[in-house]
Design a protein around this motif. Structure first.
Motif, PDB file in Angstrom:
ATOM      1  N   GLY A 134     -17.724 -24.196 -52.275  1.00  0.00           N
ATOM      2  CA  GLY A 134     -18.935 -24.266 -53.105  1.00  0.00           C
ATOM      3  C   GLY A 134     -19.423 -22.884 -53.484  1.00  0.00           C
ATOM      4  O   GLY A 134     -19.821 -22.644 -54.631  1.00  0.00           O
ATOM      5  N   ALA A 135     -19.408 -21.953 -52.528  1.00  0.00           N
ATOM      6  CA  ALA A 135     -19.865 -20.591 -52.815  1.00  0.00           C
ATOM      7  C   ALA A 135     -18.938 -19.919 -53.811  1.00  0.00           C
ATOM      8  O   ALA A 135     -19.381 -19.184 -54.702  1.00  0.00           O
ATOM      9  CB  ALA A 135     -19.933 -19.786 -51.511  1.00  0.00           C
ATOM     10  N   ALA A 136     -17.610 -20.202 -53.680  1.00  0.00           N
ATOM     11  CA  ALA A 136     -16.653 -19.586 -54.614  1.00  0.00           C
ATOM     12  C   ALA A 136     -16.866 -20.113 -56.023  1.00  0.00           C
ATOM     13  O   ALA A 136     -16.838 -19.358 -57.007  1.00  0.00           O
ATOM     14  CB  ALA A 136     -15.234 -19.861 -54.135  1.00  0.00           C
ATOM     15  N   LEU A 137     -17.079 -21.431 -56.137  1.00  0.00           N
ATOM     16  CA  LEU A 137     -17.326 -22.003 -57.472  1.00  0.00           C
ATOM     17  C   LEU A 137     -18.603 -21.434 -58.080  1.00  0.00           C
ATOM     18  O   LEU A 137     -18.657 -21.125 -59.274  1.00  0.00           O
ATOM     19  CB  LEU A 137     -17.423 -23.525 -57.366  1.00  0.00           C
ATOM     20  CG  LEU A 137     -16.090 -24.263 -57.096  1.00  0.00           C
ATOM     21  CD1 LEU A 137     -16.339 -25.736 -56.851  1.00  0.00           C
ATOM     22  CD2 LEU A 137     -15.133 -24.075 -58.284  1.00  0.00           C
ATOM     23  N   LYS A 138     -19.604 -21.295 -57.279  1.00  0.00           N
ATOM     24  CA  LYS A 138     -20.861 -20.748 -57.787  1.00  0.00           C
ATOM     25  C   LYS A 138     -20.681 -19.323 -58.253  1.00  0.00           C
ATOM     26  O   LYS A 138     -21.187 -18.907 -59.295  1.00  0.00           O
ATOM     27  CB  LYS A 138     -21.928 -20.815 -56.682  1.00  0.00           C
ATOM     28  CG  LYS A 138     -23.311 -20.405 -57.151  1.00  0.00           C
ATOM     29  CD  LYS A 138     -24.309 -20.571 -56.011  1.00  0.00           C
ATOM     30  CE  LYS A 138     -25.679 -20.160 -56.480  1.00  0.00           C
ATOM     31  NZ  LYS A 138     -26.691 -20.305 -55.421  1.00  0.00           N
ATOM     32  N   TRP A 139     -19.911 -18.568 -57.473  1.00  0.00           N
ATOM     33  CA  TRP A 139     -19.690 -17.166 -57.846  1.00  0.00           C
ATOM     34  C   TRP A 139     -18.868 -17.090 -59.121  1.00  0.00           C
ATOM     35  O   TRP A 139     -19.163 -16.325 -60.032  1.00  0.00           O
ATOM     36  CB  TRP A 139     -18.954 -16.475 -56.695  1.00  0.00           C
ATOM     37  CG  TRP A 139     -18.555 -15.052 -57.039  1.00  0.00           C
ATOM     38  CD1 TRP A 139     -19.306 -13.946 -57.027  1.00  0.00           C
ATOM     39  CD2 TRP A 139     -17.263 -14.637 -57.467  1.00  0.00           C
ATOM     40  NE1 TRP A 139     -18.613 -12.833 -57.406  1.00  0.00           N
ATOM     41  CE2 TRP A 139     -17.318 -13.236 -57.689  1.00  0.00           C
ATOM     42  CE3 TRP A 139     -16.040 -15.319 -57.681  1.00  0.00           C
ATOM     43  CZ2 TRP A 139     -16.211 -12.498 -58.123  1.00  0.00           C
ATOM     44  CZ3 TRP A 139     -14.959 -14.554 -58.107  1.00  0.00           C
ATOM     45  CH2 TRP A 139     -15.047 -13.169 -58.324  1.00  0.00           C
ATOM     46  N   GLU A 180     -14.031 -28.023 -41.328  1.00  0.00           N
ATOM     47  CA  GLU A 180     -14.095 -28.727 -42.616  1.00  0.00           C
ATOM     48  C   GLU A 180     -15.390 -28.380 -43.344  1.00  0.00           C
ATOM     49  O   GLU A 180     -15.390 -28.127 -44.563  1.00  0.00           O
ATOM     50  CB  GLU A 180     -14.000 -30.235 -42.374  1.00  0.00           C
ATOM     51  CG  GLU A 180     -14.036 -31.055 -43.678  1.00  0.00           C
ATOM     52  CD  GLU A 180     -13.987 -32.548 -43.389  1.00  0.00           C
ATOM     53  OE1 GLU A 180     -14.051 -33.313 -44.351  1.00  0.00           O
ATOM     54  OE2 GLU A 180     -13.902 -32.923 -42.207  1.00  0.00           O
ATOM     55  N   LYS A 181     -16.497 -28.352 -42.592  1.00  0.00           N
ATOM     56  CA  LYS A 181     -17.790 -28.028 -43.206  1.00  0.00           C
ATOM     57  C   LYS A 181     -17.804 -26.608 -43.745  1.00  0.00           C
ATOM     58  O   LYS A 181     -18.302 -26.341 -44.847  1.00  0.00           O
ATOM     59  CB  LYS A 181     -18.898 -28.206 -42.164  1.00  0.00           C
ATOM     60  CG  LYS A 181     -20.304 -28.015 -42.715  1.00  0.00           C
ATOM     61  CD  LYS A 181     -21.326 -28.273 -41.618  1.00  0.00           C
ATOM     62  CE  LYS A 181     -22.713 -28.089 -42.167  1.00  0.00           C
ATOM     63  NZ  LYS A 181     -23.748 -28.325 -41.129  1.00  0.00           N
ATOM     64  N   ALA A 182     -17.194 -25.698 -42.975  1.00  0.00           N
ATOM     65  CA  ALA A 182     -17.157 -24.301 -43.413  1.00  0.00           C
ATOM     66  C   ALA A 182     -16.310 -24.152 -44.662  1.00  0.00           C
ATOM     67  O   ALA A 182     -16.640 -23.379 -45.570  1.00  0.00           O
ATOM     68  CB  ALA A 182     -16.612 -23.424 -42.283  1.00  0.00           C
ATOM     69  N   GLU A 183     -15.203 -24.904 -44.719  1.00  0.00           N
ATOM     70  CA  GLU A 183     -14.335 -24.812 -45.906  1.00  0.00           C
ATOM     71  C   GLU A 183     -15.060 -25.309 -47.145  1.00  0.00           C
ATOM     72  O   GLU A 183     -14.983 -24.714 -48.224  1.00  0.00           O
ATOM     73  CB  GLU A 183     -13.053 -25.625 -45.675  1.00  0.00           C
ATOM     74  CG  GLU A 183     -12.069 -25.516 -46.844  1.00  0.00           C
ATOM     75  CD  GLU A 183     -10.786 -26.262 -46.571  1.00  0.00           C
ATOM     76  OE1 GLU A 183      -9.924 -26.299 -47.447  1.00  0.00           O
ATOM     77  OE2 GLU A 183     -10.660 -26.814 -45.444  1.00  0.00           O
ATOM     78  N   LYS A 184     -15.818 -26.409 -46.990  1.00  0.00           N
ATOM     79  CA  LYS A 184     -16.583 -26.932 -48.128  1.00  0.00           C
ATOM     80  C   LYS A 184     -17.639 -25.933 -48.592  1.00  0.00           C
ATOM     81  O   LYS A 184     -17.832 -25.727 -49.790  1.00  0.00           O
ATOM     82  CB  LYS A 184     -17.239 -28.258 -47.746  1.00  0.00           C
ATOM     83  CG  LYS A 184     -16.246 -29.397 -47.570  1.00  0.00           C
ATOM     84  CD  LYS A 184     -16.975 -30.690 -47.186  1.00  0.00           C
ATOM     85  CE  LYS A 184     -15.993 -31.846 -47.040  1.00  0.00           C
ATOM     86  NZ  LYS A 184     -16.687 -33.106 -46.657  1.00  0.00           N
ATOM     87  N   LEU A 185     -18.284 -25.347 -47.664  1.00  0.00           N
ATOM     88  CA  LEU A 185     -19.300 -24.348 -48.037  1.00  0.00           C
ATOM     89  C   LEU A 185     -18.662 -23.169 -48.745  1.00  0.00           C
ATOM     90  O   LEU A 185     -19.209 -22.631 -49.716  1.00  0.00           O
ATOM     91  CB  LEU A 185     -20.058 -23.877 -46.783  1.00  0.00           C
ATOM     92  CG  LEU A 185     -21.000 -24.894 -46.142  1.00  0.00           C
ATOM     93  CD1 LEU A 185     -21.566 -24.335 -44.822  1.00  0.00           C
ATOM     94  CD2 LEU A 185     -22.155 -25.213 -47.078  1.00  0.00           C
ATOM     95  N   ALA A 186     -17.473 -22.756 -48.260  1.00  0.00           N
ATOM     96  CA  ALA A 186     -16.795 -21.612 -48.884  1.00  0.00           C
ATOM     97  C   ALA A 186     -16.377 -21.955 -50.306  1.00  0.00           C
ATOM     98  O   ALA A 186     -16.512 -21.137 -51.233  1.00  0.00           O
ATOM     99  CB  ALA A 186     -15.594 -21.215 -48.042  1.00  0.00           C
TER     100      ALA A 186
END
Length: 742
Positions: free
Chosen positions: A19-24, A11-17
């Motif tokens: 967030g990174a996708a939105l930032k990109w 779950e934590k990894a999915e949230k980080l992914a």
């Protein structure tokens, strides 16, 4: 449980992914025109996701296959372990069933071991019974110097004895060992006999390696055999037979060292002085070089390399010499003996004549063995040598002084050099003596040279003191009878020249120009010597001038006489004598003579007051003073004394005070006078005012008051003239008891 609760990391990894996708995405599509490439970006990301998923599937499949294989192998291993356990259980039951049969095997094993031991004893019985016969044969071989054969048989008998003792030791039969040792007791005597022959051979090794090295090589081989046996027994460390380790190699070194030491350094007491010591050291030098050459060229080839026989012999000679020199130094050596030892230990020993001999290099190197004499011993020996040299120098100087003293009373003038200056052999003798000792010391060490140099300066200073005392004694005898010595003045002049020669020669005693400074105390002694001789000469001049000085001042002198002319003749006579002295002493004598004449002239004028009764008499006195001072000044100028160095200017200045016509101006003139001559006292000025004869009490009071207001300090370098002149104290009026004082 939900999947999120089971896998919180996912779950934590999915949230980080996300967030990174939105930032990109926000970074890429921050402009409207960028939205046109949205399809391109979607296709690219889709392809990348597909690639990642395929790789993940492949990896998971590979891991699953490995896990399946591992499980299969574990299942097979478990079956095999179970089979082995079953086999071991069956073997255990079989062994338990056969335990009774093993008791019979143990008895058979003990019987077999006893049989083997008895068989071994039976085999060695012939050797045991023949031991005493072998002893006799070994003894015959030793007498015939068949050492190798004797040693072989001796080793066999020792091996037999040691095997028996070893068996007894391991069986715990220590009581039987004494019987065996008693049976083999002859071994000890044979070992001692063999060892004695070996050490005799080693003691004669220097001769044997030159004449026939076979015996020496045989001895070394036997020693090496025994060393190997010692090493083997010590390495096993199970049983050490009696007499082991023999340590014959160490004994070899000891015997060799004792032979070297005893042959050269334990001889009967030799003559420790002079030629005897020189011969002894020369013999040591020759023998040591010769024997080390034998060791280097011959003995080295007869022993194994690890013996380091050349190094051992070199160190032995070095240590023996160190002890031997210390023994010699305990004797009361004279200066020659001490010098020989220092020269031999510090110079000869390391020179090409001895340890640096071409035939010994480069194998022989004593530099790593330390000095032959320690620095403390060298310093102590050098000080002893300096004391001996000091006593010798004192004796020689005393003889020289006695000869010089006798020379002063001879009925002939002292000798002269090629320029006509008086001199004697004293400076040459003294300086040659000191210089020779310093040069001899320089052959040893710089420290010894410096010690001798310091001693030489001290002795020269003491000698000058004794010479000055002798000169004073000569002067006293001359005062009693001026005819003795006959050439008194000439010898005084020779003493001055000698003193100058010594002063000029002192700086050349030391070879190092940086160390040639004359010590203050020695320079003071030279100055005192010069001052003493100058004083005696001036006393002679004064004795000849005094009869003339007693005649002035007088009416006869005032009216015109040849008194100063006679004084000039006396001075000129002495000046001719002074010309036999080298400069600058000659100039000093003239300056001191001029000061003497000026002070005597002023003393006569001030001590025997002549009061002028009129202006005419004052004029005559001034004229006479002018003529006398001018005549004396011209005389000394003609003799080479510059006017700036003369003290007669005081007579001219004093004349000006007498010639002053107005007494009221005396106070000013006196101030100028005392400024130029600060050693003038009130008594001198008062006497001078009396000579004028026209000074009132008021003027006298003003003059003395003016002097009190202007006290003077003697400047540096000022030559006093008035302070040496004492004026008579005015006589007090004699009063009768009932009368009035005048």
């Amino acid at each position: 449980a939900s999947p999120d609760e089971e896998w919180p990391e996912a779950e934590k990894a999915e949230k980080l992914a996300r967030g990174a996708a939105l930032k990109w995405a926000s970074g890429v599509f921050y402009r409207p025109e960028k939205l046109e490439g949205l399809g391109h970006y979607r296709r690219r990301e889709t392809q990348r996701n597909s690639s990642i998923q395929s790789r993940l599937k492949s990896t998971v499949q590979s891991y699953l296959e490995g896990v399946s294989t591992g499980l299969e192998q574990l299942r097979s291993a478990a079956q095999e372990v179970q089979s082995v356990c079953q086999d071991l259980g069956a073997a255990r039951w079989a062994l338990l069933d056969s335990a009774d049969h093993f008791q019979g095997l143990q008895q058979m094993r003990e019987l077999m071991e006893e049989h083997v031991q008895l068989a071994s004893v039976v085999q060695v019985l012939p050797q045991i019974f023949s031991v005493h016969e072998v002893f006799s044969h070994i003894l015959q071989l030793l007498h015939g110097q068949h050492l190798l054969e004797a040693h072989v048989e001796l080793m066999m008998v020792e091996q037999l004895r040691d095997d028996i003792l070893s068996q007894l030791h391991f069986r715990g039969l220590s009581g039987a060992q004494a019987t065996v040792l008693s049976y083999f007791s002859g071994l000890q005597e044979l070992n001692e006999s063999l060892a004695k022959q070996l050490w005799d051979i080693v003691g004669s090794s220097m001769r044997l390696v030159r004449e026939d090295p076979v015996l020496f090589v045989t001895a070394v081989r036997i020693i090496e055999r025994e060393e190997k046996i010692d090493d083997t027994l010590l390495l096993e460390a199970t049983f050490l037979p009696p007499g082991r380790p023999k340590g014959w190699r160490q004994k070899f070194y000891q015997v060799l060292q004792d032979t070297i030491t005893g042959a050269r350094f334990r001889a009967p007491h030799m003559d420790a002085e002079g030629p005897g010591l020189a011969r002894h050291l020369a013999a040591l030098q020759k023998d040591i070089v010769s024997e080390l050459c034998v060791v280097k060229d011959l003995m080295v080839q007869c022993v194994p390399a690890h013996y380091n026989i050349l190094g051992i012999c070199t160190a032995t000679y070095h240590q023996a010499l160190t002890s031997h020199l210390q023994e010699i130094l305990r004797e009361d050596l004279d200066k020659q003996g001490l010098f020989l030892l220092l020269e031999w230990a510090l110079r000869v020993y390391h020179s090409p004549e001895m340890m640096g001999h071409p035939d010994l290099l480069p194998e022989v190197d004593v530099s790593a063995l330390g000095p032959l004499m320690s620095s403390e011993l060298v310093d102590q020996t050098e000080r002893r040598y300096v004391m001996k040299v000091k006593a010798s120098v004192f004796e020689w100087m005393q003889r020289t002084l006695e000869v010089e003293f006798k020379e002063w009373f001879r009925e002939e003038e002292p000798e002269t050099d090629h320029q006509g200056f008086f001199q004697s052999a004293l400076p040459a003798i003294v300086m040659q003596m000191l210089n020779e000792n310093i040069q001899v010391a320089s052959l040893i060490t710089d420290s010894l040279q410096q010690k001798i140099y310091n001693m030489a300066l001290e002795e020269l200073e003491a000698f000058l003191g004794r010479l000055r005392e002798a000169l004073g004694q000569c002067g006293k005898e001359h005062q009693q009878d001026r005819a003795v010595p006959k050439y008194y003045i000439s010898h005084l002049l020779a003493v001055l020249n000698n003193n100058l020669a010594l002063s000029n020669s002192v700086s050349s005693l030391h070879s190092n120009t940086a160390c040639r400074e004359v010590p203050t105390s020695l320079q003071a002694a030279l100055d005192r010597m010069q001052k003493k001789a100058t004083q005696l000469l001036l006393e002679e001049l004064l004795l000849d001038l005094q009869p003339l000085c007693l005649q002035l001042p007088s009416r006869k002198w005032l009216s015109g006489s040849q008194l100063v002319g006679s004084m000039c003749e006396v001075i000129d006579k002495y000046a001719k004598d002074f010309s036999r002295v080298r400069k600058p002493v000659c100039t000093l004598l003239l300056a001191e003579s001029e000061l003497l004449v000026a002070s005597q002239y002023l003393r006569a004028l001030l001590q025997r007051k002549m009061v002028c009764r009129s202006r005419e008499e004052r004029g005559e006195l001034c004229q006479r003073l002018l003529q006398d001072a001018t005549q004396l000044r011209e005389l000394f100028c003609g003799l080479g004394l510059d006017r700036s160095q003369q003290s007669l200017e005081a007579v001219f200045a004093l004349r000006e005070l007498i010639c002053l016509k107005d007494p009221a101006l005396l106070s000013l003139e006196v101030v100028g006078f005392i400024t130029k001559y600060p050693d003038v006292s009130d008594e001198h000025i008062s006497t001078l005012l009396d000579i004028r004869g026209d000074v009132s009490k008021e003027v006298r009071h003003v003059v003395l008051e003016m002097m009190a207001q202007h006290p003077q300090v003697l400047p540096e370098g000022y030559r006093p003239i008035f302070s040496t002149i004492l004026v008579p104290v005015p006589e007090l009026p004699f009063c009768l008891r009932k009368g009035k004082c005048a």
